[in-house]
Design a protein around this motif. Sequence first.
Motif, PDB file in Angstrom:
ATOM      1  N   LEU A   1       5.122  -6.701   9.117  1.00 12.32           N
ATOM      2  CA  LEU A   1       4.750  -5.378   8.633  1.00 12.32           C
ATOM      3  C   LEU A   1       6.025  -4.574   8.439  1.00 12.32           C
ATOM      4  O   LEU A   1       6.829  -4.444   9.364  1.00 12.32           O
ATOM      5  N   VAL A   2       6.223  -4.045   7.235  1.00 18.75           N
ATOM      6  CA  VAL A   2       7.382  -3.184   6.980  1.00 18.75           C
ATOM      7  C   VAL A   2       6.870  -1.832   6.520  1.00 18.75           C
ATOM      8  O   VAL A   2       6.005  -1.746   5.651  1.00 18.75           O
ATOM      9  N   ILE A   3       7.380  -0.777   7.151  1.00 18.89           N
ATOM     10  CA  ILE A   3       6.933   0.582   6.861  1.00 18.89           C
ATOM     11  C   ILE A   3       8.122   1.426   6.432  1.00 18.89           C
ATOM     12  O   ILE A   3       9.091   1.575   7.182  1.00 18.89           O
ATOM     13  N   GLY A   4       8.042   1.966   5.230  1.00 19.89           N
ATOM     14  CA  GLY A   4       9.039   2.919   4.768  1.00 19.89           C
ATOM     15  C   GLY A   4       8.534   4.325   5.063  1.00 19.89           C
ATOM     16  O   GLY A   4       7.481   4.721   4.568  1.00 19.89           O
ATOM     17  N   THR A   5       9.277   5.060   5.877  1.00 19.42           N
ATOM     18  CA  THR A   5       8.811   6.382   6.273  1.00 19.42           C
ATOM     19  C   THR A   5       9.964   7.359   6.448  1.00 19.42           C
ATOM     20  O   THR A   5      10.976   7.023   7.060  1.00 19.42           O
ATOM     21  N   PRO A   6       9.832   8.560   5.928  1.00 22.34           N
ATOM     22  CA  PRO A   6      10.825   9.590   6.230  1.00 22.34           C
ATOM     23  C   PRO A   6      10.520  10.199   7.595  1.00 22.34           C
ATOM     24  O   PRO A   6       9.452   9.964   8.181  1.00 22.34           O
ATOM     25  N   MET A   7      11.471  10.965   8.103  1.00 21.14           N
ATOM     26  CA  MET A   7      11.206  11.805   9.260  1.00 21.14           C
ATOM     27  C   MET A   7      10.777  13.171   8.744  1.00 21.14           C
ATOM     28  O   MET A   7      11.519  13.823   8.011  1.00 21.14           O
ATOM     29  N   TYR A   8       9.579  13.583   9.105  1.00 19.88           N
ATOM     30  CA  TYR A   8       9.096  14.923   8.780  1.00 19.88           C
ATOM     31  C   TYR A   8       8.885  15.681  10.085  1.00 19.88           C
ATOM     32  O   TYR A   8       8.134  15.215  10.963  1.00 19.88           O
ATOM     33  N   ASN A   9       9.542  16.804  10.219  1.00 19.55           N
ATOM     34  CA  ASN A   9       9.370  17.634  11.417  1.00 19.55           C
ATOM     35  C   ASN A   9       9.566  16.827  12.700  1.00 19.55           C
ATOM     36  O   ASN A   9       8.784  16.911  13.645  1.00 19.55           O
TER      37      ASN A   9
ATOM     38  N   ARG B   1       0.843  -1.190   0.000  1.00 24.98           N
ATOM     39  CA  ARG B   1       0.000   0.000   0.000  1.00 24.98           C
ATOM     40  C   ARG B   1       0.882   1.245   0.000  1.00 24.98           C
ATOM     41  O   ARG B   1       1.757   1.380   0.851  1.00 24.98           O
ATOM     42  N   ASP B   2       0.624   2.118  -0.943  1.00 27.47           N
ATOM     43  CA  ASP B   2       1.290   3.415  -0.986  1.00 27.47           C
ATOM     44  C   ASP B   2       0.331   4.413  -0.341  1.00 27.47           C
ATOM     45  O   ASP B   2      -0.699   4.771  -0.922  1.00 27.47           O
ATOM     46  N   LEU B   3       0.662   4.867   0.854  1.00 24.92           N
ATOM     47  CA  LEU B   3      -0.236   5.714   1.624  1.00 24.92           C
ATOM     48  C   LEU B   3      -0.294   7.146   1.112  1.00 24.92           C
ATOM     49  O   LEU B   3      -1.132   7.936   1.573  1.00 24.92           O
ATOM     50  N   VAL B   4       0.570   7.473   0.142  1.00 24.00           N
ATOM     51  CA  VAL B   4       0.534   8.795  -0.488  1.00 24.00           C
ATOM     52  C   VAL B   4      -0.244   8.734  -1.801  1.00 24.00           C
ATOM     53  O   VAL B   4      -1.149   9.529  -2.047  1.00 24.00           O
ATOM     54  N   ALA B   5       0.091   7.784  -2.653  1.00 23.87           N
ATOM     55  CA  ALA B   5      -0.610   7.638  -3.930  1.00 23.87           C
ATOM     56  C   ALA B   5      -2.065   7.210  -3.732  1.00 23.87           C
ATOM     57  O   ALA B   5      -2.944   7.584  -4.515  1.00 23.87           O
TER      58      ALA B   5
ATOM     59  N   PRO C   1     -10.799  -2.897   5.192  1.00 26.58           N
ATOM     60  CA  PRO C   1      -9.755  -3.478   4.330  1.00 26.58           C
ATOM     61  C   PRO C   1      -8.343  -3.262   4.869  1.00 26.58           C
ATOM     62  O   PRO C   1      -7.480  -4.131   4.711  1.00 26.58           O
ATOM     63  N   LEU C   2      -8.119  -2.132   5.512  1.00 26.57           N
ATOM     64  CA  LEU C   2      -6.799  -1.843   6.075  1.00 26.57           C
ATOM     65  C   LEU C   2      -6.492  -2.772   7.250  1.00 26.57           C
ATOM     66  O   LEU C   2      -5.365  -3.251   7.401  1.00 26.57           O
ATOM     67  N   ILE C   3      -7.505  -3.023   8.060  1.00 29.91           N
ATOM     68  CA  ILE C   3      -7.318  -3.920   9.196  1.00 29.91           C
ATOM     69  C   ILE C   3      -7.175  -5.363   8.730  1.00 29.91           C
ATOM     70  O   ILE C   3      -6.394  -6.141   9.296  1.00 29.91           O
ATOM     71  N   GLU C   4      -7.910  -5.733   7.691  1.00 27.10           N
ATOM     72  CA  GLU C   4      -7.761  -7.076   7.129  1.00 27.10           C
ATOM     73  C   GLU C   4      -6.319  -7.325   6.700  1.00 27.10           C
ATOM     74  O   GLU C   4      -5.744  -8.386   6.976  1.00 27.10           O
ATOM     75  N   ASP C   5      -5.743  -6.348   5.999  1.00 27.06           N
ATOM     76  CA  ASP C   5      -4.343  -6.464   5.579  1.00 27.06           C
ATOM     77  C   ASP C   5      -3.430  -6.664   6.782  1.00 27.06           C
ATOM     78  O   ASP C   5      -2.522  -7.502   6.769  1.00 27.06           O
ATOM     79  N   LEU C   6      -3.672  -5.866   7.802  1.00 27.57           N
ATOM     80  CA  LEU C   6      -2.809  -5.887   8.978  1.00 27.57           C
ATOM     81  C   LEU C   6      -2.927  -7.192   9.747  1.00 27.57           C
ATOM     82  O   LEU C   6      -1.919  -7.776  10.173  1.00 27.57           O
TER      83      LEU C   6
END
Length: 217
Positions: A101-109, A40-44, A90-95
Amino acid sequence: MAQLLHLDASARSDSFSRQLGVAFADHWKAAHPDGAYTYRDLVADPVRPIDEARVKLSTQSSLNGVKDLAAMDEVAATAGLADAWAATRPLIEDLLAADVLVIGTPMYNFSVPGALKTWMDRVTLPWLPLAGKSAVILSARGGAYGPGTPREQFDFQEPFLRAYFAALGVEDLEFVHTELTHAPVMPFLAQFRDAHEASRSAALDRVKTLAARVVAA
């Protein structure tokens, strides 16, 4: 069969956190050829922001002693919250289906992007236990926030995510950071370009190791 859920939260399509995520997924698939992979691309494909109806889902789940998806289906329908639940289920089903679970995330602020926080707000219900699952956070930070650095005290990203996943019962939680990602493009950080490359190389090595190891028992 092992299952991997991969989330990306960076606003940049060529971000370092996304690069780490691709590397992790590739190594994980090689190590688990029979495994299932969900992305899942949480931005797109952004998650709907939390609203009053979503808050009521949490309240109703507590009041009715909900323990699983089927019970939540019934409560949501009875309480007139079917639309809010349709955006959440659907999001909880995936989880729930995922072992890792792998999360790619930048640090923002100094913390996490809104896209990731919105996902967290949407999926987190009182009855959502994640005990027995593994989670890997792949982060990219423009500066250096590791132990002993001048900005260590400003790292609210890792402590926040540690607290969040601990509250959900995740004990197997790993962090991989690529630091000083601004060094290649910011002239005033040019002196740290070698340090950035060393951090990136170490992160990619760590990703390969973790991808071969992490899977729920």
